[in-house]
Design a protein around this motif. Structure first.
Motif, PDB file in Angstrom:
ATOM      1  N   GLU A   1       7.777   1.347  -3.689  1.00 50.50           N
ATOM      2  CA  GLU A   1       6.476   0.782  -4.041  1.00 50.50           C
ATOM      3  C   GLU A   1       5.642   1.845  -4.730  1.00 50.50           C
ATOM      4  N   ILE A   2       4.965   1.507  -5.801  1.00 51.08           N
ATOM      5  CA  ILE A   2       3.973   2.422  -6.325  1.00 51.08           C
ATOM      6  C   ILE A   2       2.788   2.437  -5.367  1.00 51.08           C
ATOM      7  N   ALA A   3       1.915   3.411  -5.533  1.00 52.72           N
ATOM      8  CA  ALA A   3       0.841   3.603  -4.554  1.00 52.72           C
ATOM      9  C   ALA A   3      -0.006   2.350  -4.376  1.00 52.72           C
ATOM     10  N   THR A   4      -0.363   1.700  -5.461  1.00 56.71           N
ATOM     11  CA  THR A   4      -1.230   0.526  -5.339  1.00 56.71           C
ATOM     12  C   THR A   4      -0.505  -0.636  -4.670  1.00 56.71           C
ATOM     13  N   GLY A   5       0.790  -0.777  -4.923  1.00 61.12           N
ATOM     14  CA  GLY A   5       1.551  -1.825  -4.246  1.00 61.12           C
ATOM     15  C   GLY A   5       1.654  -1.566  -2.759  1.00 61.12           C
ATOM     16  N   PHE A   6       1.907  -0.332  -2.389  1.00 63.12           N
ATOM     17  CA  PHE A   6       1.962   0.052  -0.984  1.00 63.12           C
ATOM     18  C   PHE A   6       0.612  -0.190  -0.320  1.00 63.12           C
ATOM     19  N   ALA A   7      -0.464   0.133  -1.042  1.00 62.24           N
ATOM     20  CA  ALA A   7      -1.814  -0.037  -0.496  1.00 62.24           C
ATOM     21  C   ALA A   7      -2.170  -1.496  -0.280  1.00 62.24           C
ATOM     22  N   SER A   8      -1.455  -2.394  -0.910  1.00 61.76           N
ATOM     23  CA  SER A   8      -1.737  -3.825  -0.757  1.00 61.76           C
ATOM     24  C   SER A   8      -1.153  -4.408   0.526  1.00 61.76           C
ATOM     25  N   LEU A   9      -0.321  -3.646   1.222  1.00 57.84           N
ATOM     26  CA  LEU A   9       0.262  -4.138   2.461  1.00 57.84           C
ATOM     27  C   LEU A   9      -0.806  -4.203   3.560  1.00 57.84           C
ATOM     28  N   PRO A  10      -0.654  -5.097   4.524  1.00 58.86           N
ATOM     29  CA  PRO A  10      -1.709  -5.322   5.533  1.00 58.86           C
ATOM     30  C   PRO A  10      -1.689  -4.306   6.664  1.00 58.86           C
TER      31      PRO A  10
END
Length: 458
Positions: free
Chosen positions: A162-171
């Motif tokens: 995951e790129i950082a922003t995708g990872f950050a979208s996890l709950p």
């Protein structure tokens, strides 16, 4: 992992201590492999710097947490207002659940595991996203953690997952990001969609102020070290220096001499760390070229035209005199061994210069006059301060580490990390002797008497 964090929300002291011990063994069992992996990612990384600035700090953090965890976990007594006595108030620390950590590349081991230590001590489960710029380290960390931890306890993702922003979208229940302000804004925006609380450890342009009362030789030595540790790839490295105008040239020459003494002029010096990537190297070249083109004076302790500098991806230590606002080097965080030195007329001008910019992650002051020191401390705002040295406020495990404004939000280290990754739940224990039922209807004379009592106590 999320399901497990809800069904098994609060590991006891023994389990948390066991997880901390296993995390220590992740590092202790693989010390040399971590040194080799990190140097492979950088091209060359000083083994001493990896040991003292990463491995030993992680050991210190784990030792401190292990020693104090029982006390941290104990519910805290809180005063109870007189009208509610003999009831009791307590603050009960509880784990948040699942903590996500987006780690940086510059101190890959230390800045990954230090927040993980706080999260584990607080009883959380942890998912770590290493930086894509350190693939050798990330692969080793994933392997070593996987050998010691169940995936429902601590999990390391692949750098490609995951790129950082995708990872950050996890709950997540809490997210920690260490990196640039630009990416930090994107991470905070992505996490905000889930109302995930975020701790941001960013950076910015951290100033060093040289007071008229300072010992220039001492300040030059300490600033040279603070700037060139990890080849300047340190979020709290001094980004520029403000020095009295009459001492500008002399101070710059002293810093250059200290840089030469510490690291010599040979690009193959094992003590001097490489720049992490060709892209970052080219960015530093661009900053220096832009400054020179716009009229700045460039001082270097070594010959920069030696092709071995670039061959080893080591950037020659560089001082810039006469930097102006128009130069890119004064508009962005440098994150490398390039140091602008600017002259100021007096202490007031230095303070005004700092305050006209974003709040820095760190501030350094050098001098002997206590009143001048206290004036700077009172009139500037920064994430942390070291007096008469650089960097060392970061190593104080009993002090919080964190930025302010554009340099970050939230803190960690020691008990501060435990608190960041805990919910301090307020609990009110009512006593059977309380007269709180007098507040219930039907209202009458009793409520008037209680109101009178409450007014007397307020």
């Amino acid at each position: 992992m999320i399901v497990r964090s809800r069904s098994e929300p609060a590991p006891d002291l023994a389990e948390r201590l066991d997880r901390l011990a296993r995390l220590r063994s992740v590092v202790a069992d693989n010390e040399e492999r971590f040194r080799q992996a990190i140097t492979a990612d950088f091209g060359h990384r000083s083994a001493v710097e990896t040991t003292i600035a990463e491995i030993m700090l992680v050991f210190s953090e784990i030792r401190h947490a292990t020693k104090h965890l029982k006390t941290w976990m104990t519910p805290q007594r809180v005063a109870t207002a007189l009208q509610f006595l003999p009831a009791r108030n307590r603050l009960m620390p509880q784990p948040l659940g699942v903590v996500g950590i987006i780690a940086p590349w510059n101190y890959a081991l230390q800045l990954t595991l230090a927040p993980a230590i706080g999260a584990i001590a607080a009883g959380n489960r942890v998912i770590i996203k290493p930086s894509e710029l350190v693939p050798h380290f990330a692969a080793l960390l994933k392997e070593a953690v996987g050998e010691k931890f169940d995936a429902a306890e601590v999990l390391v993702t692949g750098v490609e997952d995951e790129i950082a922003t995708g990872f950050a979208s996890l709950p997540f229940d809490h997210l920690m990001f260490t990196g640039s302000a630009r990416v930090g804004r994107l991470v905070a925006e992505a996490a905000g969609r889930n109302l995930t609380p975020v701790t941001l450890e960013l950076g910015g342009k951290s100033p060093a102020i040289i007071d008229a009362s300072a010992d220039l030789d001492e300040a030059a030595e300490r600033i040279a070290y603070g700037k060139l540790l990890n080849a300047g790839q340190t979020c709290i490295a001094p980004d520029y220096v403000l020095v009295p105008e009459r001492s500008l040239q002399a101070f710059a020459e002293k810093v250059r001499a200290q840089m030469r003494r510490m690291f010599g002029t040979d690009p193959s010096n094992e003590d001097y760390t490489s720049i992490v990537s060709d892209r970052h190297y080219a960015r530093l070249e661009g900053l220096v070229a832009d400054a020179a083109q716009r009229g700045a004076k460039i001082l270097q302790p070594a010959k920069p035209d030696d092709p071995n500098w670039k061959a080893h991806r080591k950037f020659p230590p560089t001082l810039i005199l006469g930097a102006t606002e128009a130069m890119a080097v004064m508009q962005e965080e440098i994150f490398g061994p390039v140091l602008p030195v600017l002259g100021t007329r007096d202490a007031a001008e230095a303070i005004a210069f700092v305050n006209a910019r974003d709040r820095p992650l760190a501030l350094y002051w050098f001098g002997k006059e206590r009143s001048a020191r206290d004036e700077v401390l009172a009139r500037t705002v920064s994430g942390g301060v070291t007096i008469n040295d650089c960097l060392f406020h970061f190593t104080q495990i009993n002090q919080p580490m964190g930025g302010v404004g554009a340099s970050g939000s939230g803190v960690y280290h020691g008990e501060w990390g435990f608190r960041t990754f805990s919910k301090l739940k307020p609990v009110f224990y009512r006593s059977k002797f309380n007269r709180l039922a007098d507040l219930y209807p039907p209202y009458g004379g009793k409520i008037a008497r209680l109101e009178k009592l409450m007014r007397l106590m307020s």
